[in-house]
Design a protein around this motif. Structure first.
Motif, PDB file in Angstrom:
ATOM      1  N   ALA A  22       0.821  -1.212   0.000  1.00 36.66           N
ATOM      2  CA  ALA A  22       0.000   0.000   0.000  1.00 36.66           C
ATOM      3  C   ALA A  22       0.855   1.262   0.000  1.00 36.66           C
ATOM      4  O   ALA A  22       0.464   2.281  -0.576  1.00 36.66           O
ATOM      5  CB  ALA A  22      -0.931   0.005   1.211  1.00 36.66           C
ATOM      6  N   LEU A  23       2.032   1.201   0.619  1.00 38.96           N
ATOM      7  CA  LEU A  23       2.920   2.369   0.619  1.00 38.96           C
ATOM      8  C   LEU A  23       3.361   2.727  -0.796  1.00 38.96           C
ATOM      9  O   LEU A  23       3.389   3.907  -1.162  1.00 38.96           O
ATOM     10  CB  LEU A  23       4.149   2.084   1.494  1.00 38.96           C
ATOM     11  N   GLY A  24       3.744   1.711  -1.579  1.00 42.47           N
ATOM     12  CA  GLY A  24       4.133   1.981  -2.958  1.00 42.47           C
ATOM     13  C   GLY A  24       2.995   2.589  -3.751  1.00 42.47           C
ATOM     14  O   GLY A  24       3.181   3.531  -4.535  1.00 42.47           O
ATOM     15  N   LEU A  25       1.799   2.061  -3.543  1.00 44.46           N
ATOM     16  CA  LEU A  25       0.611   2.591  -4.214  1.00 44.46           C
ATOM     17  C   LEU A  25       0.335   4.024  -3.779  1.00 44.46           C
ATOM     18  O   LEU A  25       0.017   4.901  -4.594  1.00 44.46           O
ATOM     19  CB  LEU A  25      -0.582   1.690  -3.883  1.00 44.46           C
ATOM     20  N   THR A  26       0.488   4.279  -2.481  1.00 44.80           N
ATOM     21  CA  THR A  26       0.222   5.603  -1.920  1.00 44.80           C
ATOM     22  C   THR A  26       1.209   6.646  -2.431  1.00 44.80           C
ATOM     23  O   THR A  26       0.825   7.781  -2.745  1.00 44.80           O
ATOM     24  CB  THR A  26       0.287   5.532  -0.377  1.00 44.80           C
ATOM     25  N   GLY A 149      10.868  -2.298   9.575  1.00 40.09           N
ATOM     26  CA  GLY A 149      12.158  -1.627   9.467  1.00 40.09           C
ATOM     27  C   GLY A 149      12.266  -0.830   8.175  1.00 40.09           C
ATOM     28  O   GLY A 149      12.783   0.299   8.163  1.00 40.09           O
ATOM     29  N   LEU A 150      11.762  -1.405   7.083  1.00 48.08           N
ATOM     30  CA  LEU A 150      11.784  -0.698   5.797  1.00 48.08           C
ATOM     31  C   LEU A 150      10.852   0.511   5.824  1.00 48.08           C
ATOM     32  O   LEU A 150      11.159   1.561   5.244  1.00 48.08           O
ATOM     33  CB  LEU A 150      11.382  -1.661   4.680  1.00 48.08           C
ATOM     34  N   MET A 151       9.712   0.388   6.504  1.00 43.69           N
ATOM     35  CA  MET A 151       8.811   1.535   6.634  1.00 43.69           C
ATOM     36  C   MET A 151       9.480   2.668   7.404  1.00 43.69           C
ATOM     37  O   MET A 151       9.353   3.847   7.037  1.00 43.69           O
ATOM     38  CB  MET A 151       7.531   1.115   7.363  1.00 43.69           C
ATOM     39  N   LEU A 152      10.207   2.322   8.460  1.00 42.23           N
ATOM     40  CA  LEU A 152      10.917   3.339   9.228  1.00 42.23           C
ATOM     41  C   LEU A 152      11.990   4.004   8.365  1.00 42.23           C
ATOM     42  O   LEU A 152      12.150   5.232   8.393  1.00 42.23           O
ATOM     43  CB  LEU A 152      11.551   2.707  10.467  1.00 42.23           C
ATOM     44  N   ALA A 153      12.701   3.195   7.587  1.00 45.35           N
ATOM     45  CA  ALA A 153      13.737   3.739   6.702  1.00 45.35           C
ATOM     46  C   ALA A 153      13.119   4.690   5.677  1.00 45.35           C
ATOM     47  O   ALA A 153      13.684   5.755   5.381  1.00 45.35           O
ATOM     48  CB  ALA A 153      14.478   2.601   6.002  1.00 45.35           C
ATOM     49  N   LEU A 154      11.947   4.322   5.131  1.00 46.20           N
ATOM     50  CA  LEU A 154      11.272   5.199   4.169  1.00 46.20           C
ATOM     51  C   LEU A 154      10.841   6.499   4.829  1.00 46.20           C
ATOM     52  O   LEU A 154      10.984   7.587   4.244  1.00 46.20           O
ATOM     53  CB  LEU A 154      10.062   4.476   3.572  1.00 46.20           C
ATOM     54  N   HIS A 155      10.341   6.396   6.049  1.00 46.40           N
ATOM     55  CA  HIS A 155       9.927   7.602   6.786  1.00 46.40           C
ATOM     56  C   HIS A 155      11.113   8.539   6.991  1.00 46.40           C
ATOM     57  O   HIS A 155      11.007   9.760   6.763  1.00 46.40           O
ATOM     58  CB  HIS A 155       9.327   7.203   8.132  1.00 46.40           C
ATOM     59  N   VAL A 226      -7.895  -0.869  -0.802  1.00 48.53           N
ATOM     60  CA  VAL A 226      -8.745  -0.718   0.386  1.00 48.53           C
ATOM     61  C   VAL A 226      -7.976   0.010   1.484  1.00 48.53           C
ATOM     62  O   VAL A 226      -8.486   0.942   2.115  1.00 48.53           O
ATOM     63  CB  VAL A 226      -9.213  -2.100   0.886  1.00 48.53           C
ATOM     64  N   ILE A 227      -6.728  -0.395   1.701  1.00 46.55           N
ATOM     65  CA  ILE A 227      -5.899   0.220   2.736  1.00 46.55           C
ATOM     66  C   ILE A 227      -5.625   1.681   2.412  1.00 46.55           C
ATOM     67  O   ILE A 227      -5.672   2.551   3.290  1.00 46.55           O
ATOM     68  CB  ILE A 227      -4.571  -0.564   2.880  1.00 46.55           C
ATOM     69  N   THR A 228      -5.342   1.967   1.141  1.00 44.94           N
ATOM     70  CA  THR A 228      -5.050   3.341   0.730  1.00 44.94           C
ATOM     71  C   THR A 228      -6.259   4.245   0.947  1.00 44.94           C
ATOM     72  O   THR A 228      -6.126   5.374   1.437  1.00 44.94           O
ATOM     73  CB  THR A 228      -4.642   3.368  -0.757  1.00 44.94           C
ATOM     74  N   VAL A 236       0.975   8.467   3.784  1.00 40.97           N
ATOM     75  CA  VAL A 236       1.903   7.412   4.173  1.00 40.97           C
ATOM     76  C   VAL A 236       1.557   6.839   5.554  1.00 40.97           C
ATOM     77  O   VAL A 236       1.480   5.619   5.716  1.00 40.97           O
ATOM     78  CB  VAL A 236       3.354   7.934   4.132  1.00 40.97           C
ATOM     79  N   PRO A 237       1.330   7.675   6.582  1.00 35.58           N
ATOM     80  CA  PRO A 237       0.912   7.113   7.866  1.00 35.58           C
ATOM     81  C   PRO A 237      -0.380   6.304   7.753  1.00 35.58           C
ATOM     82  O   PRO A 237      -0.545   5.275   8.411  1.00 35.58           O
ATOM     83  CB  PRO A 237       0.712   8.345   8.759  1.00 35.58           C
ATOM     84  N   GLY A 238      -1.296   6.774   6.903  1.00 34.01           N
ATOM     85  CA  GLY A 238      -2.549   6.053   6.715  1.00 34.01           C
ATOM     86  C   GLY A 238      -2.343   4.688   6.094  1.00 34.01           C
ATOM     87  O   GLY A 238      -3.016   3.719   6.455  1.00 34.01           O
ATOM     88  N   ALA A 239      -1.396   4.577   5.149  1.00 30.39           N
ATOM     89  CA  ALA A 239      -1.110   3.288   4.516  1.00 30.39           C
ATOM     90  C   ALA A 239      -0.547   2.305   5.526  1.00 30.39           C
ATOM     91  O   ALA A 239      -0.901   1.117   5.533  1.00 30.39           O
ATOM     92  CB  ALA A 239      -0.128   3.483   3.359  1.00 30.39           C
ATOM     93  N   ILE A 240       0.327   2.777   6.411  1.00 31.02           N
ATOM     94  CA  ILE A 240       0.916   1.896   7.422  1.00 31.02           C
ATOM     95  C   ILE A 240      -0.138   1.452   8.424  1.00 31.02           C
ATOM     96  O   ILE A 240      -0.291   0.253   8.702  1.00 31.02           O
ATOM     97  CB  ILE A 240       2.081   2.608   8.132  1.00 31.02           C
ATOM     98  N   LEU A 241      -0.868   2.411   8.973  1.00 30.50           N
ATOM     99  CA  LEU A 241      -1.889   2.085   9.969  1.00 30.50           C
ATOM    100  C   LEU A 241      -3.005   1.246   9.352  1.00 30.50           C
ATOM    101  O   LEU A 241      -3.477   0.275   9.955  1.00 30.50           O
ATOM    102  CB  LEU A 241      -2.456   3.366  10.571  1.00 30.50           C
ATOM    103  N   GLY A 242      -3.420   1.601   8.137  1.00 31.32           N
ATOM    104  CA  GLY A 242      -4.469   0.832   7.472  1.00 31.32           C
ATOM    105  C   GLY A 242      -4.051  -0.597   7.212  1.00 31.32           C
ATOM    106  O   GLY A 242      -4.848  -1.529   7.372  1.00 31.32           O
ATOM    107  N   GLY A 243      -2.790  -0.810   6.819  1.00 29.51           N
ATOM    108  CA  GLY A 243      -2.302  -2.161   6.595  1.00 29.51           C
ATOM    109  C   GLY A 243      -2.323  -2.990   7.854  1.00 29.51           C
ATOM    110  O   GLY A 243      -2.712  -4.170   7.844  1.00 29.51           O
TER     111      GLY A 243
END
Length: 289
Positions: A22-26, A149-155, A226-228, A236-243
């Protein structure tokens, strides 16, 4: 309590994979306002690329993951240049149709190369850890650790680097960013490349506990949409929390209700939350930040 914690573990495993996709999509939607339906095909190509590198070339799991990430990043950037960029001034419908066409093309190509059969990737870490009554396969722990960990790195990349700042600026105001000298073409290519890397890593992490087949990206991309929408389009926070929410909901729903309803839960949850908060969990101001 043991079973509850077990479902939390399973939910975080699913949530980590869903969030990466979902992050890539977002990111792509936040920058270019393109609902990239082909992102599910990028996920599928990442799984097949890793499988080929491991089985045919005998590469290490992590090296295969890196190789798949490079392959899918290049593929995503080519898609941006050859498919989406020529349609930048067309109506919103044209990029959507092009994305669906690219999805079908890549699925047909995968079927021509590897057949329609299901393939299984060997689990690189087959051990099991038992703690406090919870049985935790090492591969699932690896998925959770690597995904978040990858999400944190992207953030950190988006917040702490100049390149990340240009992505955020482009998402907030494309015309204004262009007037400030930001190269929109470079940002678009970079965004598609990052989305490809996220899809490939997610597929490689999940493949050892799932199956690899040409249409494997279809259900994943539907849940990513759906997550997006659930988290807020372009957030981006929404994609993480939604997932995480969808992953936990599916895990607990499959255990306490029935596995037959697992894939329906995400869409039912979408209807429920959007009926209460139509703009999603995060509003438009939280896009790509």
């Amino acid at each position: 309590m043991d079973m509850f914690l077990q479902q939390v573990l399973n939910g975080l495993t699913l949530g980590g994979i869903y969030s990466l996709v979902a992050l890539g999509l977002t990111l792509v939607y936040g920058i270019l306002a393109i609902p990239n339906f082909a992102h599910g095909a990028f996920y599928m190509v990442g799984a097949f690329a890793s499988l080929y590198l491991m089985t045919s070339l005998g590469l290490n799991y992590w090296i295969a993951m890196l190789g798949a990430a490079i392959v899918v990043a290049v593929l995503a950037m080519l898609a941006e240049r050859l498919v989406f960029h020529p349609l930048r001034n067309a109506s919103e419908l044209h990029p959507m149709i092009a994305a669906i066409g690219l999805l079908l093309f890549l699925e047909a190509g995968a079927q021509a190369l590897w057949g329609a059969d299901f393939h299984r990737m060997a689990t690189p870490y087959a051990g099991i850890i038992e703690f406090a009554g919870v049985t935790a396969p090492i591969q699932r722990l690896l998925i959770i650790g690597a995904a978040f960990g990858l999400m944190l790195a992207l953030h950190l990349f988006l917040k702490r680097t100049v390149t990340g700042a240009t992505i955020i600026a482009m998402a907030q105001n494309r015309d204004g960013a262009s007037l400030m000298g930001i190269d929109a073409t470079r940002v678009a290519l970079l965004t598609f490349g990052i989305s490809g890397v996220l899809a490939a890593v997610a597929a490689t992490l999940f493949a050892p506990i799932n199956l690899v087949f040409p249409s494997m990206g279809q259900l994943v991309i539907l849940k990513a949409f759906v997550i997006t929408i659930l988290g807020g389009m372009g957030s981006v926070p929404g994609a993480i929390l939604g997932g995480v929410i969808i992953g936990l909901a599916e895990s607990f729903g499959a255990f306490y209700l029935s596995p037959d309803y697992k894939d329906i839960i995400a869409f039912a949850l979408l209807v429920l939350i959007l009926s209460i908060r139509p703009q999603g969990i995060f509003n438009r101001e939280a896009r790509v930040s």
